[in-house]
Design a protein around this motif. Structure first.
Motif, mmCIF file in Angstrom:
data_model
loop_
_atom_site.group_PDB
_atom_site.id
_atom_site.type_symbol
_atom_site.label_atom_id
_atom_site.label_comp_id
_atom_site.label_asym_id
_atom_site.label_seq_id
_atom_site.Cartn_x
_atom_site.Cartn_y
_atom_site.Cartn_z
ATOM 1 N N LEU A 1 -80.423 -9.360 -40.551
ATOM 2 C CA LEU A 1 -79.848 -9.892 -39.586
ATOM 3 C C LEU A 1 -80.406 -11.034 -38.807
ATOM 4 N N LEU A 2 -81.696 -10.935 -38.570
ATOM 5 C CA LEU A 2 -82.465 -12.004 -37.936
ATOM 6 C C LEU A 2 -83.007 -13.141 -38.627
ATOM 7 N N GLY A 3 -82.977 -12.842 -40.146
ATOM 8 C CA GLY A 3 -83.188 -13.721 -41.101
ATOM 9 C C GLY A 3 -85.042 -13.886 -41.202
ATOM 10 N N VAL A 4 -85.848 -12.676 -41.020
ATOM 11 C CA VAL A 4 -86.929 -12.503 -41.299
ATOM 12 C C VAL A 4 -87.309 -11.242 -42.155
ATOM 13 N N SER A 5 -88.515 -11.328 -42.656
ATOM 14 C CA SER A 5 -88.843 -10.061 -43.311
ATOM 15 C C SER A 5 -89.104 -8.869 -42.413
ATOM 16 N N ARG A 6 -89.168 -7.551 -43.129
ATOM 17 C CA ARG A 6 -89.791 -6.619 -42.504
ATOM 18 C C ARG A 6 -91.045 -6.698 -41.868
ATOM 19 N N SER A 7 -91.933 -7.262 -42.767
ATOM 20 C CA SER A 7 -93.361 -7.069 -42.136
ATOM 21 C C SER A 7 -93.391 -8.072 -40.997
ATOM 22 N N THR A 8 -92.621 -9.194 -40.921
ATOM 23 C CA THR A 8 -92.754 -10.160 -39.654
ATOM 24 C C THR A 8 -92.181 -9.343 -38.558
ATOM 25 N N LEU A 9 -90.939 -8.714 -38.766
ATOM 26 C CA LEU A 9 -90.405 -7.710 -37.677
ATOM 27 C C LEU A 9 -91.545 -6.795 -37.328
ATOM 28 N N TYR A 10 -92.179 -6.061 -38.105
ATOM 29 C CA TYR A 10 -93.064 -4.860 -37.602
ATOM 30 C C TYR A 10 -94.430 -5.713 -36.853
ATOM 31 N N ASN A 11 -94.563 -7.007 -37.315
ATOM 32 C CA ASN A 11 -95.784 -7.773 -36.545
ATOM 33 C C ASN A 11 -95.271 -7.943 -35.074
ATOM 34 N N ALA A 12 -94.307 -8.506 -35.177
ATOM 35 C CA ALA A 12 -93.755 -8.827 -33.692
ATOM 36 C C ALA A 12 -93.477 -7.606 -32.909
ATOM 37 N N LEU A 13 -93.387 -6.385 -33.413
ATOM 38 C CA LEU A 13 -92.962 -5.105 -32.574
ATOM 39 C C LEU A 13 -94.163 -4.217 -32.954
ATOM 40 N N PRO A 14 -95.439 -4.732 -32.345
ATOM 41 C CA PRO A 14 -96.663 -3.808 -32.697
ATOM 42 C C PRO A 14 -96.691 -2.358 -32.464
ATOM 43 N N GLY A 15 -95.766 -1.891 -31.690
ATOM 44 C CA GLY A 15 -95.785 -0.326 -31.078
ATOM 45 C C GLY A 15 -94.954 0.346 -32.189
ATOM 46 N N LEU A 16 -94.094 -0.409 -33.240
ATOM 47 C CA LEU A 16 -93.427 0.660 -33.986
ATOM 48 C C LEU A 16 -94.403 0.811 -35.428
ATOM 49 N N VAL A 17 -94.306 1.988 -35.994
ATOM 50 C CA VAL A 17 -95.078 2.391 -37.241
ATOM 51 C C VAL A 17 -93.811 2.487 -38.239
ATOM 52 N N PRO A 18 -94.096 2.072 -39.386
ATOM 53 C CA PRO A 18 -93.117 2.187 -40.520
ATOM 54 C C PRO A 18 -92.778 3.467 -40.917
ATOM 55 N N ALA A 19 -91.487 3.732 -40.846
ATOM 56 C CA ALA A 19 -91.064 5.161 -41.183
ATOM 57 C C ALA A 19 -91.638 5.625 -42.770
ATOM 58 N N GLN A 20 -91.946 6.835 -42.862
ATOM 59 C CA GLN A 20 -92.269 7.289 -44.307
ATOM 60 C C GLN A 20 -91.007 7.870 -44.933
ATOM 61 N N ARG A 21 -90.708 7.789 -46.400
ATOM 62 C CA ARG A 21 -89.769 8.541 -47.021
ATOM 63 C C ARG A 21 -90.148 10.060 -47.084
ATOM 64 N N ASP A 22 -89.010 10.717 -47.227
ATOM 65 C CA ASP A 22 -89.343 12.178 -47.199
ATOM 66 C C ASP A 22 -90.306 12.629 -48.453
ATOM 67 N N ASP A 23 -90.150 11.912 -49.558
ATOM 68 C CA ASP A 23 -91.208 12.180 -50.721
ATOM 69 C C ASP A 23 -92.362 11.818 -50.388
ATOM 70 N N GLN A 24 -92.711 10.846 -49.627
ATOM 71 C CA GLN A 24 -93.918 10.227 -49.541
ATOM 72 C C GLN A 24 -94.520 11.285 -48.446
ATOM 73 N N ALA A 25 -93.962 11.640 -47.486
ATOM 74 C CA ALA A 25 -94.174 12.608 -46.266
ATOM 75 C C ALA A 25 -94.743 14.029 -47.324
ATOM 76 N N ALA A 26 -94.016 14.515 -48.034
ATOM 77 C CA ALA A 26 -94.117 15.569 -48.654
ATOM 78 C C ALA A 26 -95.436 15.578 -49.346
ATOM 79 N N LEU A 27 -95.778 14.422 -50.111
ATOM 80 C CA LEU A 27 -97.019 14.141 -50.728
ATOM 81 C C LEU A 27 -98.380 14.335 -50.101
ATOM 82 N N GLN A 28 -97.985 13.793 -48.647
ATOM 83 C CA GLN A 28 -99.205 13.639 -48.044
ATOM 84 C C GLN A 28 -99.621 15.137 -47.193
ATOM 85 N N ASP A 29 -98.255 15.883 -47.426
ATOM 86 C CA ASP A 29 -98.639 17.132 -46.434
ATOM 87 C C ASP A 29 -99.354 18.186 -47.455
ATOM 88 N N ARG A 30 -99.411 17.950 -48.644
ATOM 89 C CA ARG A 30 -100.167 18.875 -49.652
ATOM 90 C C ARG A 30 -101.615 18.996 -49.414
#
Length: 83
Positions: free
Chosen positions: A54-83
């Motif tokens: 909507l803003l015409g930028v990349s997701r990484s640009t959005l995350y860089n502009a909003l430094p307090g946010l952490v990218p969400a992990q997908r459920d399958d990635q989170a399950a792998l890290q919990d093992r």
């Protein structure tokens, strides 16, 4: 040689005479876009991808502009890290 020296001096004078606060490419995320992105993030069905599009930028640009946010992990990635 005198011509080359004159060109060099003219270049320096030209750069000093510019009334710009900064040089280079303007930032993709203006303060208005950051405020709008934060407003959109408050909506429950908005994703970072949809806001970035909507803003015409990349997701990484959005995350860089909003430094307090952490990218969400997908459920399958989170399950792998919990093992």
């Amino acid at each position: 040689m005198a011509l080359r020296r004159a060109e060099h001096e003219g270049t320096n004078l030209g750069a000093d005479a510019l009334p710009l606060d900064r040089l280079g490419r303007p930032p993709a995320m203006t303060p208005e876009k950051v405020a709008y992105a934060l407003q959109l993030l408050a909506e429950p069905n908005r994703t970072m991808t949809s806001i970035a599009k909507l803003l015409g930028v990349s997701r990484s640009t959005l995350y860089n502009a909003l430094p307090g946010l952490v990218p969400a992990q997908r459920d399958d990635q989170a399950a792998l890290q919990d093992r």
